[in-house]
Structures are given as C-alpha cells and as structure tokens.
Write a protein that holds these residues in place. Sequence first.
Motif, PDB file in Angstrom:
ATOM      1  N   ALA A 186       0.835  -1.212   0.000  1.00  0.00           N
ATOM      2  CA  ALA A 186       0.000   0.000   0.000  1.00  0.00           C
ATOM      3  C   ALA A 186       0.862   1.252   0.000  1.00  0.00           C
ATOM      4  CB  ALA A 186      -0.914  -0.011   1.235  1.00  0.00           C
ATOM      5  N   ARG A 187       1.945   1.200   0.808  1.00  0.00           N
ATOM      6  CA  ARG A 187       2.824   2.360   0.895  1.00  0.00           C
ATOM      7  C   ARG A 187       3.494   2.629  -0.452  1.00  0.00           C
ATOM      8  NH1 ARG A 187       4.494   1.110   5.554  1.00  0.00           N
ATOM      9  NH2 ARG A 187       6.207  -0.196   4.904  1.00  0.00           N
ATOM     10  N   ARG A 188       3.967   1.535  -1.059  1.00  0.00           N
ATOM     11  CA  ARG A 188       4.634   1.703  -2.358  1.00  0.00           C
ATOM     12  C   ARG A 188       3.657   2.204  -3.420  1.00  0.00           C
ATOM     13  NH1 ARG A 188       6.826  -3.361  -4.219  1.00  0.00           N
ATOM     14  NH2 ARG A 188       6.296  -4.311  -2.251  1.00  0.00           N
ATOM     15  N   SER A 189       2.432   1.648  -3.358  1.00  0.00           N
ATOM     16  CA  SER A 189       1.435   2.052  -4.354  1.00  0.00           C
ATOM     17  C   SER A 189       1.100   3.536  -4.216  1.00  0.00           C
ATOM     18  CB  SER A 189       0.151   1.241  -4.174  1.00  0.00           C
ATOM     19  OG  SER A 189       0.449  -0.105  -4.314  1.00  0.00           O
ATOM     20  N   SER A 190       0.974   3.963  -2.959  1.00  0.00           N
ATOM     21  CA  SER A 190       0.634   5.379  -2.745  1.00  0.00           C
ATOM     22  C   SER A 190       1.778   6.277  -3.221  1.00  0.00           C
ATOM     23  CB  SER A 190       0.314   5.634  -1.278  1.00  0.00           C
ATOM     24  OG  SER A 190       1.492   5.744  -0.536  1.00  0.00           O
ATOM     25  N   LEU A 191       2.995   5.781  -3.008  1.00  0.00           N
ATOM     26  CA  LEU A 191       4.157   6.554  -3.482  1.00  0.00           C
ATOM     27  C   LEU A 191       4.146   6.648  -5.008  1.00  0.00           C
ATOM     28  CD1 LEU A 191       7.325   5.585  -1.417  1.00  0.00           C
ATOM     29  CD2 LEU A 191       6.380   7.841  -1.779  1.00  0.00           C
ATOM     30  N   HIS A 192       3.919   5.500  -5.643  1.00  0.00           N
ATOM     31  CA  HIS A 192       3.871   5.489  -7.113  1.00  0.00           C
ATOM     32  C   HIS A 192       2.794   6.440  -7.623  1.00  0.00           C
ATOM     33  CE1 HIS A 192       5.850   1.253  -7.421  1.00  0.00           C
ATOM     34  NE2 HIS A 192       6.683   2.199  -7.038  1.00  0.00           N
ATOM     35  N   PHE A 193       1.631   6.385  -6.952  1.00  0.00           N
ATOM     36  CA  PHE A 193       0.516   7.230  -7.371  1.00  0.00           C
ATOM     37  C   PHE A 193       0.883   8.708  -7.239  1.00  0.00           C
ATOM     38  CE2 PHE A 193      -3.437   9.512  -6.351  1.00  0.00           C
ATOM     39  CZ  PHE A 193      -4.122   9.275  -7.533  1.00  0.00           C
ATOM     40  N   SER A 194       1.531   9.052  -6.102  1.00  0.00           N
ATOM     41  CA  SER A 194       1.895  10.457  -5.884  1.00  0.00           C
ATOM     42  C   SER A 194       2.875  10.940  -6.943  1.00  0.00           C
ATOM     43  CB  SER A 194       2.536  10.623  -4.513  1.00  0.00           C
ATOM     44  OG  SER A 194       1.734  10.057  -3.544  1.00  0.00           O
ATOM     45  N   TYR A 195       3.885  10.095  -7.188  1.00  0.00           N
ATOM     46  CA  TYR A 195       4.895  10.493  -8.178  1.00  0.00           C
ATOM     47  C   TYR A 195       4.268  10.615  -9.575  1.00  0.00           C
ATOM     48  CZ  TYR A 195       8.756   9.905  -4.916  1.00  0.00           C
ATOM     49  OH  TYR A 195       9.610  10.041  -3.864  1.00  0.00           O
ATOM     50  N   GLY A 196       3.371   9.688  -9.893  1.00  0.00           N
ATOM     51  CA  GLY A 196       2.706   9.716 -11.204  1.00  0.00           C
ATOM     52  C   GLY A 196       1.866  10.974 -11.364  1.00  0.00           C
TER      53      GLY A 196
END
Lengths: 176, 201
Positions: free
Chosen positions: A94-104
């Motif tokens: 979840a943490r990684r996904s949220s990071l990916h989403f933010s960067y995207g």
Amino acid sequence: MLIRFKYQYCKVHMARFVAGDLSDAVRRRIGRYIDECPDCYREYMRHRAFDHNLSCRLPTLGRPSRQQLDGMWMALQDELVAPAKPIDTLGDFARRSSLHFSYGLAAVAICLAVLLPIALGYHASVAAVDMRPVPRLVSLARTPTSGNLNRSAVIAATPPRAGASRPQLQNTPEPR
Amino acid sequence: MTISRAQYNAEIDATIARALHGDQSAYAALYDQYAAGLYRLCYSLLMNEQDAEDILQESFLYAFKNLHRYDSRKSALKTWLYTIAVSRCRNTYRRKRFLTVDISQWFGAELKAPPAEAPEAAAIRRDASDTITRALGELSPRLREAIVLRYGQGMTYREIAEVMGCPQKTAESRVRLGHQRLRQSLQPVGLGLLEEMLRVH
C-alpha cells in the motif's frame, strides 16, 4: 644549484621513500642524497618525525572505556535477541502504491503545466500572424549628378506619387 | 607468548564456527576482540561519540546476523568488519553533510555563533588543543579514511584498499596525499617534534 635539485628531488619522493614503495635505483639515489645533503637529511628526519607523531597519536584517538564498550554490548545483545519484525507485505504494498501514485500524479501535473500553454498559445499566435510575404514598393530614382547611368533601387515605404512612373517590384529589371 | 598469524586466524575461525552454532560466548569473544578498534575507527572518521556508538552497534548487528555469509578465504574478519563500518560511516557523513549545510556560505555572510555553547561544541573546543585531531577533521573523508586506517589502525595498503573498496595504488596515493596535507597544516608541530627527537638522539 645541484644541492637545490637534490633537495627538490628528495622532497618529491620522500613520502614514497619512507613508505618503501620506490624502485631500488630511486631508493639508492635518495639514500645517497640524504647522506650528502644536510637539507635532504632534515627533510627525511622531518618526515619520519611526522610519521612517528601520527603513529603515536592516532591510535589513542577516541579510545573507548570499558564501561562504554560494555554498555554498547548490552544494547547490542538486546537487539540481537529481539524478534525480527514480521514482513508487512500488505502495508508495504500500500505504501509503495501510494508513493507510485503520488509520483505519477506529480509527473502528469508537470507535463500539463508545461505542455498546455504551449499547445494552446502556439495556435493562437500562428493564427494572428499572416506569414505570406507582402510585396514592397520600389521606386526608381535617377540621381541628378550621375546623369543617366547610376540606377539604383531604393527600397522604401514611400507611397507612390501621383505623377511617378509605374512602381515596380524589387529586383524587376527595368524596361529598356 | 606470541602466536603466529595462522594460529590467530584458526582461532578466529573456530570462534566464528561456535557462534554459528549458537554459542553466545563466541559472539561476546568476537565483540571483545574487535569492538575497541572498530569504535576508534568510527570515532576517528565521524568525530562524534554518539554517532560512533550507533555505527558500532549497527555494524556488529549486521555482521552477527550475516556471519554465515563471511568467507575467511576472501578476507580477514577484521577487514570484513571494517568494510561494514566504513560503509556505514560514509552514509552517516553523507547524510550529515546535507543536514549541516552552512547557510552563511550561500549568502556570503558572517553569522555569529549562538551565545550558549552546546556540550558537544564545548567538548570539541576542549579537544581542539589536540592539533592532529583538528587537522584530521579538515581532511576530505576519503583522505581521512586512508590516514586513519594506515596510522590509526596500522593496516597494510592491501587491507586499506580492501576496506575502502579501491585499487591498492589508489589507497597508497590517498595515504600519501593525506600525509602531505596533514604535514602542511601541522608544520610547526612536526618541526617541534623533530627538534625534540634530534635533542634525544
């Protein structure tokens, strides 16, 4: 002059001489210079003194006390016997996904911010400017002094006079 | 009674084997053997007691948890431990470099020091009498590592190269350059000692 040269040579090679990483020939030469030249000898002694100074002082730098070492060992033992943290796969994902989403999201915002004004503004400016070349008026004039031979094309934005001969475009040969 | 290097290595290997079989006293023996040297290394590189303690604990923790990965044929245990510690020290001063950036350099201004001196700053001031320590702190991290490993730990150039992760020639030139820089900044001290030595001999 020769003594100066010897001294410079010794100075350059002294560190490697003391460390023992020179070829035999160079070592022998420096050894001879040290024997012969008092400046070279002093340089050698200075270097050795400094080496000695470092070797004596640096090992004492930051020497820990027994209590300090014991305290660190206790803390280390606590950490060694502590159970390993369970791998939080779901949370990690979840943490990684949220990071990916933010960067995207940030990347898309930057692209929009840069490209949108260019895309919109480009068409507007192209439409406003007529890019076709406009023919310019050229009037022929004969200078009074040159008589009849000095012909020149004067490029000017002068409006055609009423009685003037017909205007011609630039580079159009004059009718004969 | 002195023991040979081979005997010493055999003893260390036996201690590692015992530790791998779960013998807690073997871990304690390894810690006793290397902790003081490792702490001195960390302190000399970081110039801060708290950081040195943290790095020492981290390094031992990593080493003990990964002891099964250690291969005595590739390097000595000391070199392996020192490599781990130096790598962590590098991370620390890289992190600190960004945190303690001097804003006055950006603006070219001379900022005054705060009136109340922190305990660490006071300790640093006390230690400032030791000129070698101060000069060592002025060296670049790579040169400092080379000098500390060579003169503080008495390592050979091959071992230094292994710990620093560079070719042996590079390690040699770093030691030489560090030595040269230190000599430049400590010229009066060196001369004083020279005179002392000449008087003794």
